[in-house]
Design a protein around this motif. Structure first.
Motif, mmCIF file in Angstrom:
data_model
loop_
_atom_site.group_PDB
_atom_site.id
_atom_site.type_symbol
_atom_site.label_atom_id
_atom_site.label_comp_id
_atom_site.label_asym_id
_atom_site.label_seq_id
_atom_site.Cartn_x
_atom_site.Cartn_y
_atom_site.Cartn_z
ATOM 1 N N ILE A 225 -73.396 32.466 -38.734
ATOM 2 C CA ILE A 225 -75.539 32.857 -38.677
ATOM 3 C C ILE A 225 -75.641 33.066 -39.743
ATOM 4 N N ALA A 226 -74.655 33.397 -40.891
ATOM 5 C CA ALA A 226 -75.151 33.878 -41.580
ATOM 6 C C ALA A 226 -75.448 32.944 -43.249
ATOM 7 N N GLU A 227 -74.411 32.072 -42.880
ATOM 8 C CA GLU A 227 -74.038 31.211 -44.104
ATOM 9 C C GLU A 227 -74.526 29.191 -43.656
ATOM 10 N N ASP A 228 -73.788 29.144 -42.238
ATOM 11 C CA ASP A 228 -74.383 27.871 -41.999
ATOM 12 C C ASP A 228 -76.210 28.294 -40.980
ATOM 13 N N GLU A 229 -76.561 28.714 -40.192
ATOM 14 C CA GLU A 229 -77.647 28.955 -39.686
ATOM 15 C C GLU A 229 -78.384 29.670 -40.803
ATOM 16 N N HIS A 230 -78.147 30.290 -41.960
ATOM 17 C CA HIS A 230 -78.887 31.085 -42.405
ATOM 18 C C HIS A 230 -79.808 31.972 -41.560
ATOM 19 N N TRP A 231 -79.920 32.370 -41.160
ATOM 20 C CA TRP A 231 -80.151 33.234 -39.807
ATOM 21 C C TRP A 231 -81.290 34.775 -40.348
ATOM 22 N N LEU A 232 -79.141 35.526 -40.677
ATOM 23 C CA LEU A 232 -79.368 36.855 -41.490
ATOM 24 C C LEU A 232 -78.829 36.474 -43.079
ATOM 25 N N PRO A 233 -79.402 37.438 -43.139
ATOM 26 C CA PRO A 233 -78.949 37.610 -44.815
ATOM 27 C C PRO A 233 -77.376 37.384 -44.787
ATOM 28 N N ILE A 234 -77.307 36.794 -46.091
ATOM 29 C CA ILE A 234 -75.157 37.476 -46.106
ATOM 30 C C ILE A 234 -74.492 38.439 -45.901
ATOM 31 N N GLU A 235 -75.757 39.564 -46.697
ATOM 32 C CA GLU A 235 -75.064 40.656 -47.017
ATOM 33 C C GLU A 235 -74.346 41.489 -45.363
ATOM 34 N N ARG A 236 -75.335 40.807 -44.139
ATOM 35 C CA ARG A 236 -75.102 41.630 -43.019
ATOM 36 C C ARG A 236 -73.803 40.652 -42.094
ATOM 37 N N TYR A 237 -73.116 40.078 -43.059
ATOM 38 C CA TYR A 237 -72.162 38.901 -42.168
ATOM 39 C C TYR A 237 -70.338 39.705 -42.859
ATOM 40 N N ILE A 238 -70.081 39.773 -41.493
ATOM 41 C CA ILE A 238 -68.493 40.493 -41.393
ATOM 42 C C ILE A 238 -67.629 39.113 -40.947
ATOM 43 N N GLY A 239 -66.515 39.801 -41.720
ATOM 44 C CA GLY A 239 -64.797 38.856 -41.099
ATOM 45 C C GLY A 239 -64.488 38.568 -42.997
ATOM 46 N N ILE A 240 -63.496 37.734 -42.961
ATOM 47 C CA ILE A 240 -62.456 38.276 -43.898
ATOM 48 C C ILE A 240 -63.051 37.967 -45.855
ATOM 49 N N SER A 241 -64.048 36.231 -45.659
ATOM 50 C CA SER A 241 -64.743 37.516 -47.097
ATOM 51 C C SER A 241 -65.996 37.445 -47.002
ATOM 52 N N GLY A 242 -66.433 38.117 -46.278
ATOM 53 C CA GLY A 242 -67.457 38.995 -45.552
ATOM 54 C C GLY A 242 -67.871 40.510 -46.016
ATOM 55 N N GLN A 243 -68.342 41.234 -45.284
ATOM 56 C CA GLN A 243 -68.247 42.870 -45.209
ATOM 57 C C GLN A 243 -66.991 43.210 -44.182
ATOM 58 N N THR A 244 -66.575 44.492 -44.945
ATOM 59 C CA THR A 244 -65.284 44.905 -43.848
ATOM 60 C C THR A 244 -66.211 46.348 -43.431
ATOM 61 N N VAL A 245 -66.420 46.527 -42.012
ATOM 62 C CA VAL A 245 -66.987 47.671 -41.634
ATOM 63 C C VAL A 245 -66.073 48.401 -40.822
ATOM 64 N N LYS A 246 -66.904 49.541 -40.507
ATOM 65 C CA LYS A 246 -65.791 50.528 -39.479
ATOM 66 C C LYS A 246 -66.410 51.383 -38.964
ATOM 67 N N PRO A 247 -67.879 50.810 -38.168
ATOM 68 C CA PRO A 247 -68.689 52.186 -37.445
ATOM 69 C C PRO A 247 -67.805 52.980 -36.410
ATOM 70 N N GLU A 248 -68.775 53.992 -35.971
ATOM 71 C CA GLU A 248 -68.628 54.576 -34.408
ATOM 72 C C GLU A 248 -67.936 53.189 -33.442
ATOM 73 N N LEU A 249 -69.737 52.935 -33.297
ATOM 74 C CA LEU A 249 -69.526 51.426 -31.999
ATOM 75 C C LEU A 249 -70.556 49.705 -33.131
ATOM 76 N N TYR A 250 -68.869 48.629 -32.680
ATOM 77 C CA TYR A 250 -69.581 47.513 -32.782
ATOM 78 C C TYR A 250 -69.673 46.666 -31.553
ATOM 79 N N VAL A 251 -71.030 45.854 -31.374
ATOM 80 C CA VAL A 251 -71.193 45.405 -30.446
ATOM 81 C C VAL A 251 -71.759 43.844 -30.272
ATOM 82 N N ALA A 252 -70.457 43.186 -29.728
ATOM 83 C CA ALA A 252 -70.246 41.759 -30.456
ATOM 84 C C ALA A 252 -70.392 40.856 -29.180
#
Lengths: 307, 259
Positions: A225-252
């Motif tokens: 969604i971030a790198e191929d479609e560019h629909w959201l900024p790269i800073e919002r992409y979660i994953g191995i080469s993106g962000q690591t997050v530990k929120p209370e709730l993660y809705v996928a």
């Protein structure tokens, strides 16, 4: 061989590195030297447990100091170098490791000394597996931000010295453009709604935004969604080469849960999945899931939570 | 006209690796090989540069005997010649050994104007090869590149870092690591696949690289590799009525204190 060294061009991360450095110092009984490029960080690093702080001057591009950092460690015959695991830090760390002909562990989660070697916990196969990596001394490790908390002030402050260094002059930096959603740090969000390829058009992200609105959550996404479609900024992409997050709730929503994505969110407290495919790996990684068309489920969920 | 060398790794496809529930060990018996994801971007980038500027693309890989399986694939992606080193030492090689072997091979094969690598490999993701090669070869290094322009001997790269995009310029030769977003690797056409069989490939014997035994001795050894298992509730609502599922989910979220 003596000396534990730390380096990060990131002020907060440099302080966090002192926590594992102090633990290693307890095992190895070797002094800690913090190398920094920031005069203003030096005092604090000395207060937080660095026995010595070396401020290197002579440039602003952190990667250009790799050779100078190597010579600090090689002169002292240092046994361990911990580097803040930013991309700049990883570049510096790998360069220094090669010059030292040393092993290096990337994104270490926990560190200790065993049998005279550095033992580090880390992930493999994009998070599918975890392993312990045993690195002979001298050893280099990178540690990502927020893996450790900064330590409490030490009883006695270390000494600070400034040295001029010769930075790599072969590379010219012509432009630096800060990126990011200013003011939004999704790693600090307590709730996240993450979107994936199940969304067919950019406009459809509204469904996720509405849910995020009632949950007071931030929007996150997969790499596609971030790198191929560019629909959201790269800073919002979660994953191995993106962000690591530990929120209370993660809705996928509308994401299959590939391991490369999940490694960035699997320490979330509660994971909720919405996907049409009952066999999607996201359901194995989720606490709660709905099998169904997210185009139908999301508006219903938003409405239900609004009540 | 740049002479490019792309270093790539033949890895197991992690999608095919299963975790054995009884002891959390990894079962890779059904895993097929692939060119490591980001290395495909590196091959593509070199091919794009050469299509525009002229020059040549060669590729180099160090692996176990399985590395031979990669040759047809890599040669169908725009490389003209493949160099490969197949040696059992690759099984336990760490980033230090890999860089020592690749650097020795590059000294033998080179010089090259551009040496490209992926950001990190799909399996170990050490993210070390490019800066290590630069250190060993005495070359400058541009890491984490999302855009690359080559004009004569001037290489301009946009690097994407956590908080900024940085434009860096260097006069080649240079070692570069690329991010996946730099391009979309081509899906080879039938013609390219058939053409790959006719392209040259050459084995380099590790014994001919003049390496000392300690250069092949890994400094970092992986131990106790175990599948990562998440402890999750795995409660899945799959009634035919979406409204019913949503009602159950909101009740669950309420019980967790999340709404």
């Amino acid at each position: 061989m003596a000396g534990i060294f730390i380096f990060s061009e990131d002020s907060a991360l440099a302080k966090q590195l002192l926590t594992p450095a102090l633990e290693l110092k307890a095992s190895l009984a070797q002094p800690i030297t913090a190398i920094t490029l920031s005069e203003s960080d030096a005092e604090e690093l000395a207060k937080l447990g660095a026995d010595k702080v070396v401020v290197l001057t002579g440039g602003t591009w952190a990667e250009g100091f790799a050779e100078a950092i190597y010579s600090q460690i090689s002169k002292a015959e240092g046994s361990i170098l911990l580097v803040g695991g930013t991309l700049r830090g990883k570049h510096v760390a790998a360069y220094v490791a090669a010059k030292l002909n040393a092993g290096m562990t990337t994104d270490a989660k926990a560190l200790k000394i065993a049998n005279g070697k550095l033992l580090a916990t880390r992930v493999l196969y994009a998070g599918l597996a975890v392993c312990e990596e045993e690195v002979a001394l001298p050893a280099v490790a990178t540690i990502r931000a927020r893996t450790f908390l900064a330590p409490a002030p030490a009883p006695a402050a270390g000494v600070v010295e400034t040295q001029s260094a010769e930075a790599d002059s072969r590379i010219t930096i012509s432009e630096v453009i800060p990126t990011g959603d200013k003011g939004v740090d999704i790693t600090a969000a307590t709730k996240l709604v993450a979107v994936g390829r199940g969304f067919r058009r950019k406009e459809d992200l509204k469904l996720a935004e509405d849910l995020a609105g009632v949950l007071k959550a931030e929007l996150a996404c997969t790499r596609g969604i971030a790198e191929d479609e560019h629909w959201l900024p790269i800073e919002r992409y979660i994953g191995i080469s993106g962000q690591t997050v530990k929120p209370e709730l993660y809705v996928a929503a509308g994401l299959s849960g590939q391991v490369q994505h999940m490694v960035g969110c699997r320490e979330s407290k509660v994971i909720v999945a919405i996907n049409t495919d009952e066999r999607a790996p996201i359901f194995e990684a989720a606490d709660y899931g709905i099998v169904g068309d997210m185009y139908e489920v999301l508006p219903l969920l938003t409405a239900a939570l609004r009540k | 006209m740049p002479k490019c060398l792309v270093c790539y790794k033949w890895t197991l496809d992690e999608q095919d690796i299963k975790i054995k529930p009884e002891d959390l060990s990894l079962d890779s018996s059904r895993a097929k090989g692939k060119i490591s994801d980001f290395d495909r971007n590196a091959v593509e980038e070199a091919a794009l540069i050469v299509e525009k500027e002229g020059g040549a693309v060669e590729v180099l890989s160090y692996g176990t005997a399985a590395v031979k399986l990669s040759l047809k694939d890599v040669l169908s992606r725009g490389a003209e010649k493949a160099h490969w080193i197949a040696d059992p030492s690759a099984e336990n090689a760490d980033a230090a050994v890999t860089a020592n072997v690749l650097a020795a091979a590059i000294r033998k094969l080179g010089p090259y104007d551009l040496i490209l690598c992926g950001e990190g490999s799909s399996d170990l993701f050490n993210q070390q090869t490019a800066p290590r090669l630069a250190a060993l070869l005495g070359l400058p290094c541009l890491s984490f590149v999302q855009k690359l322009t080559v004009e004569g001997s001037t290489v301009t790269a946009t690097r994407k870092l956590e908080d900024c995009q940085e434009t860096a310029t260097v006069s080649g030769p240079v070692v570069i690591s690329v991010l996946s977003e730099i391009n979309k690797p081509r899906i080879p056409t039938l013609k390219q696949v058939l053409g790959a069989a006719k392209k040259p490939n050459e084995e380099i014997k590790i014994a001919d690289l003049g390496l000392k035994p300690e250069d092949l001795q890994p400094k970092a050894l992986r131990q106790s590799v175990k599948g990562f298992v998440m402890q999750r509730r795995n409660v899945v609502y799959k009634e035919s009525s979406a409204a019913e599922n949503v009602a159950k989910l909101t009740a669950s979220l309420a019980s967790e204190g999340l709404c």
